[in-house]
Design an enzyme around this catalytic site. Structure first.
Site, PDB file in Angstrom:
ATOM      1  N   ALA A 110      -1.093  14.952 115.513  1.00 32.51           N
ATOM      2  CA  ALA A 110      -0.241  15.747 116.410  1.00 32.51           C
ATOM      3  C   ALA A 110       0.067  14.960 117.675  1.00 32.51           C
ATOM      4  O   ALA A 110      -0.685  14.975 118.646  1.00 32.51           O
ATOM      5  CB  ALA A 110      -0.934  17.072 116.741  1.00 32.51           C
ATOM      6  N   GLN A 133      32.475  -4.601  86.653  1.00 31.96           N
ATOM      7  CA  GLN A 133      31.936  -5.529  87.663  1.00 31.96           C
ATOM      8  C   GLN A 133      31.594  -4.800  88.971  1.00 31.96           C
ATOM      9  O   GLN A 133      30.650  -5.175  89.662  1.00 31.96           O
ATOM     10  CB  GLN A 133      32.932  -6.657  87.933  1.00 31.96           C
ATOM     11  CG  GLN A 133      32.977  -7.658  86.795  1.00 31.96           C
ATOM     12  CD  GLN A 133      33.740  -8.918  87.138  1.00 31.96           C
ATOM     13  OE1 GLN A 133      34.544  -8.925  88.065  1.00 31.96           O
ATOM     14  NE2 GLN A 133      33.507  -9.969  86.386  1.00 31.96           N
ATOM     15  N   GLN A 158      26.367   7.746  93.944  1.00 33.57           N
ATOM     16  CA  GLN A 158      27.754   7.379  93.629  1.00 33.57           C
ATOM     17  C   GLN A 158      27.890   7.055  92.135  1.00 33.57           C
ATOM     18  O   GLN A 158      28.856   7.442  91.491  1.00 33.57           O
ATOM     19  CB  GLN A 158      28.160   6.170  94.497  1.00 33.57           C
ATOM     20  CG  GLN A 158      29.654   5.959  94.606  1.00 33.57           C
ATOM     21  CD  GLN A 158      30.352   7.048  95.408  1.00 33.57           C
ATOM     22  OE1 GLN A 158      29.716   7.816  96.115  1.00 33.57           O
ATOM     23  NE2 GLN A 158      31.666   7.127  95.266  1.00 33.57           N
ATOM     24  N   GLU A 196       7.518   8.559 112.394  1.00 30.94           N
ATOM     25  CA  GLU A 196       6.606   7.427 112.671  1.00 30.94           C
ATOM     26  C   GLU A 196       7.345   6.250 113.304  1.00 30.94           C
ATOM     27  O   GLU A 196       7.086   5.089 112.986  1.00 30.94           O
ATOM     28  CB  GLU A 196       5.832   7.027 111.418  1.00 30.94           C
ATOM     29  CG  GLU A 196       4.769   8.065 111.086  1.00 30.94           C
ATOM     30  CD  GLU A 196       3.878   7.686 109.938  1.00 30.94           C
ATOM     31  OE1 GLU A 196       3.379   6.563 109.937  1.00 30.94           O
ATOM     32  OE2 GLU A 196       3.688   8.531 109.048  1.00 30.94           O
ATOM     33  N   ALA A 219       9.008  14.696 124.013  1.00 30.78           N
ATOM     34  CA  ALA A 219       8.388  13.369 123.865  1.00 30.78           C
ATOM     35  C   ALA A 219       8.287  13.031 122.389  1.00 30.78           C
ATOM     36  O   ALA A 219       7.320  13.388 121.714  1.00 30.78           O
ATOM     37  CB  ALA A 219       7.007  13.342 124.526  1.00 30.78           C
ATOM     38  N   GLU A 230       6.189  15.872 120.828  1.00 32.23           N
ATOM     39  CA  GLU A 230       6.396  17.114 121.588  1.00 32.23           C
ATOM     40  C   GLU A 230       7.902  17.349 121.712  1.00 32.23           C
ATOM     41  O   GLU A 230       8.692  16.433 121.499  1.00 32.23           O
ATOM     42  CB  GLU A 230       5.781  16.973 122.984  1.00 32.23           C
ATOM     43  CG  GLU A 230       4.282  16.737 122.924  1.00 32.23           C
ATOM     44  CD  GLU A 230       3.621  16.784 124.297  1.00 32.23           C
ATOM     45  OE1 GLU A 230       4.331  16.996 125.312  1.00 32.23           O
ATOM     46  OE2 GLU A 230       2.394  16.620 124.333  1.00 32.23           O
ATOM     47  N   PRO A 231       8.289  18.557 122.141  1.00 31.99           N
ATOM     48  CA  PRO A 231       9.729  18.827 122.253  1.00 31.99           C
ATOM     49  C   PRO A 231      10.437  17.807 123.155  1.00 31.99           C
ATOM     50  O   PRO A 231      11.559  17.409 122.883  1.00 31.99           O
ATOM     51  CB  PRO A 231       9.772  20.238 122.859  1.00 31.99           C
ATOM     52  CG  PRO A 231       8.473  20.866 122.463  1.00 31.99           C
ATOM     53  CD  PRO A 231       7.465  19.750 122.384  1.00 31.99           C
TER      54      PRO A 231
HETATM   55  N1  COS Z   1      -1.344  -1.538 119.606  1.00 26.56           N
HETATM   56  C1  COS Z   1      -2.156  -1.538 120.702  1.00 26.56           C
HETATM   57  N2  COS Z   1      -1.659  -1.334 121.967  1.00 26.56           N
HETATM   58  C2  COS Z   1      -0.336  -1.137 122.091  1.00 26.56           C
HETATM   59  C3  COS Z   1       0.547  -1.126 120.990  1.00 26.56           C
HETATM   60  C4  COS Z   1      -0.008  -1.361 119.710  1.00 26.56           C
HETATM   61  N3  COS Z   1       0.760  -1.378 118.612  1.00 26.56           N
HETATM   62  N4  COS Z   1       1.817  -0.903 121.426  1.00 26.56           N
HETATM   63  C5  COS Z   1       1.726  -0.777 122.761  1.00 26.56           C
HETATM   64  N5  COS Z   1       0.431  -0.920 123.159  1.00 26.56           N
HETATM   65  C6  COS Z   1      -0.089  -0.889 124.536  1.00 26.56           C
HETATM   66  C7  COS Z   1       0.649  -1.908 125.403  1.00 26.56           C
HETATM   67  O1  COS Z   1       0.023  -3.189 125.300  1.00 26.56           O
HETATM   68  C8  COS Z   1       0.492  -1.302 126.773  1.00 26.56           C
HETATM   69  O2  COS Z   1      -0.804  -1.591 127.247  1.00 26.56           O
HETATM   70  P1  COS Z   1      -1.136  -1.765 128.837  1.00 26.56           P
HETATM   71  O3  COS Z   1      -0.931  -0.386 129.412  1.00 26.56           O
HETATM   72  O4  COS Z   1      -2.559  -2.174 128.857  1.00 26.56           O
HETATM   73  O5  COS Z   1      -0.182  -2.771 129.357  1.00 26.56           O
HETATM   74  C9  COS Z   1       0.572   0.192 126.498  1.00 26.56           C
HETATM   75  O6  COS Z   1       0.203   0.364 125.136  1.00 26.56           O
HETATM   76  C10 COS Z   1       1.975   0.742 126.704  1.00 26.56           C
HETATM   77  O7  COS Z   1       2.878   0.024 125.856  1.00 26.56           O
HETATM   78  P2  COS Z   1       4.455  -0.057 126.103  1.00 26.56           P
HETATM   79  O8  COS Z   1       4.719  -0.390 127.549  1.00 26.56           O
HETATM   80  O9  COS Z   1       5.060  -0.948 125.058  1.00 26.56           O
HETATM   81  O10 COS Z   1       4.870   1.462 125.861  1.00 26.56           O
HETATM   82  P3  COS Z   1       6.260   2.188 125.907  1.00 26.56           P
HETATM   83  O11 COS Z   1       6.060   3.483 126.589  1.00 26.56           O
HETATM   84  O12 COS Z   1       7.331   1.260 126.409  1.00 26.56           O
HETATM   85  O13 COS Z   1       6.540   2.605 124.354  1.00 26.56           O
HETATM   86  C11 COS Z   1       7.276   2.437 122.086  1.00 26.56           C
HETATM   87  C12 COS Z   1       6.668   1.762 123.341  1.00 26.56           C
HETATM   88  C13 COS Z   1       8.670   2.998 122.298  1.00 26.56           C
HETATM   89  C14 COS Z   1       7.339   1.304 121.092  1.00 26.56           C
HETATM   90  C15 COS Z   1       6.293   3.527 121.608  1.00 26.56           C
HETATM   91  O14 COS Z   1       6.307   4.631 122.487  1.00 26.56           O
HETATM   92  C16 COS Z   1       6.569   4.050 120.204  1.00 26.56           C
HETATM   93  O15 COS Z   1       6.177   3.451 119.214  1.00 26.56           O
HETATM   94  N6  COS Z   1       7.269   5.213 120.093  1.00 26.56           N
HETATM   95  C17 COS Z   1       7.508   5.873 118.825  1.00 26.56           C
HETATM   96  C18 COS Z   1       6.399   6.803 118.575  1.00 26.56           C
HETATM   97  C19 COS Z   1       6.403   7.383 117.218  1.00 26.56           C
HETATM   98  O16 COS Z   1       6.288   6.684 116.246  1.00 26.56           O
HETATM   99  N7  COS Z   1       6.488   8.720 117.171  1.00 26.56           N
HETATM  100  C20 COS Z   1       6.394   9.420 115.966  1.00 26.56           C
HETATM  101  C21 COS Z   1       5.022   9.979 115.802  1.00 26.56           C
HETATM  102  S1  COS Z   1       4.535  10.284 114.175  1.00 26.56           S
HETATM  103  S2  COS Z   1       5.865  11.365 113.384  1.00 26.56           S
END
Ligand code: COS
Length: 387
Positions: A128, A281, A339, A366, A134, A131-132
């Protein structure tokens, strides 16, 4: 299908696993239009547990098959299950994703309490995070968890939660406020029957799966349900996704392979203008694009999975490439299969029509394709800057 199991990414155990699961799924998994998704998923988790297949979702110490989760096994299994049934793939995958944060961050007592039962199919797991307000921007999540004595009190809303409504427990990410944004989030395990946790809404989607919005209202859990350290929840979520995102790509590959099989059967048997569809083809060009897309996806998926398993690196960028290419490609492959079927391709209940609905969400959940592009782009620039 070419003999991709001979690729050097795999060991003999992987090849046997793929063959054995395929035989089991042929005998135990029904394909076709899904009716009551909740009941089917509950029964599938129990069947997969009894069959020993959920052992691949947890580590050996807690009843699992390998010392740590083996990503190539996960991918081969999702690829295989997805060819039989979208819900079978879903039921398997959610046991892993839903318990991943426990495997990575749970105390020994929490791991012992949940993981063996996840592995046996006796507890249904859920993740989980969203969020709405996030989804892609996880760092903006607003659900709070405040420490009061020996308890955390959770308040807020989680949505798009797979297994929402049928899960026995949820791994929940909430703001504990050590720092702003992504550094102030922690992870917790919350039993589904905890007072203050309710299902606010069940969500219907184009390919029915158990999905819900959860409401936390003064929901009190033991402080020992914390997973990892306070403030490390974002990283725990990302590390969980690094393991399971490759397997989303593998599920997309399974859907694409199924569509390819259907398209070939149709193209080689359907007669028109005095020959078969496959003699044209234009059909051959479509099949060539589909076959090449499938192999490209498979290469990226098993490269990413092998990198994690054998190089012992997070391979975040390789995982993102696999997820992006395999889900986008599968959408195109399935569209081409529809198709080739002509009007029958959009008839309710046809295999390609089910696949057409099933694949769409994988480009979103994801980490949407756009998020994967962000991850790959950032890593590419970082690699260049450190040369
Ligand atoms: N493994 C370990 N640490 C990670 C990481 C990873 N794969 N990715 C990022 N981090 C760490 C970074 O190193 C950073 O650490 P510090 O605070 O120590 O510097 C911290 O986490 C924040 O990382 P970042 O600045 O890259 O975060 P952002 O907020 O810019 O977000 C994205 C990055 C957009 C890539 C991320 O929010 C994401 O993957 N979003 C999609 C989420 C998702 O899949 N949602 C669906 C859920 S399941 S249905």
């Amino acid at each position: 299908m070419n003999n991709y199991l001979a690729w050097p990414f795999f060991e003999e155990d992987h090849r046997n696993l793929a063959r054995e699961l395929n035989a089991w799924a042929n005998a135990h998994i029904q394909t076709g239009p899904e009716q009551d998704a909740d009941a089917i998923c509950r029964s599938l988790v129990a069947k997969l547990g009894a069959g020993g297949w959920l052992k691949y979702c947890v580590a050996k110490e807690y009843g699992g098959a390998h010392e740590t989760i083996d990503v190539r096994s996960l991918c081969l299994m999702r690829e295989n299950l997805a060819q039989h049934s979208g819900l079978a793939d879903f039921a398997f995958a959610m046991q892993g994703l839903g318990s991943g944060a426990i495997s990575l961050g749970g105390s020994a007592a929490i791991k012992q309490k949940y993981l063996p039962q996840v592995c046996q199919g006796k507890l249904i797991a859920a993740f989980a995070l969203s969020e709405p307000d996030a989804g892609s921007d996880v760092g903006a999540l607003a659900t709070t968890a405040r420490l009061e004595g020996s308890e955390y009190v959770l308040d807020g809303t989680k949505t798009w939660i797979s297994n929402g409504g049928i899960a026995d427990f949820y791994c929940v990410f909430a703001r504990t406020g050590e720092a702003p944004g992504s550094r102030g989030i922690s992870a917790f395990v919350v039993d589904a029957d905890t007072p203050g946790l309710s299902i606010a809404e069940r969500i219907d989607v184009i390919a029915p799966h158990p999905l819900a919005t959860l409401q936390f209202n003064n929901c009190r859990i033991p402080a020992t349900n914390l997973l990892g350290k306070t403030g490390s929840g974002f990283k725990l979520a990302m590390q969980t996704l690094d393991i399971f995102r490759t397997s989303v790509a593998a599920a997309a590959l399974g859907f694409a392979r199924h569509a390819m099989h259907e398209a070939l059967a149709r193209a080689t048997s359907r007669r028109m203008f005095g020959q078969t569809l496959a003699d044209f083809q234009l059909t051959q060009a479509a099949l060539a694009e589909m076959a090449t897309g499938i192999d490209s996806s498979a290469l990226l998926i098993y490269r990413a999975a092998w990198s994690r398993d054998c190089l012992n690196v997070p391979a975040t960028s390789e995982v993102a490439m696999a997820k992006m290419v395999a889900t986008e490609t599968a959408q195109q492959v399935i569209d081409k299969a529809v198709q080739i079927f002509g009007g029958l391709g959009v008839k309710s209940g046809m295999a390609v029509e089910l696949l057409y609905r099933e694949i769409r969400a994988l480009r979103i959940y994801e980490g949407a394709t756009e998020v994967q592009k962000l991850i790959i782009g950032r890593q590419t620039i970082k690699d260049f800057s450190s040369e």
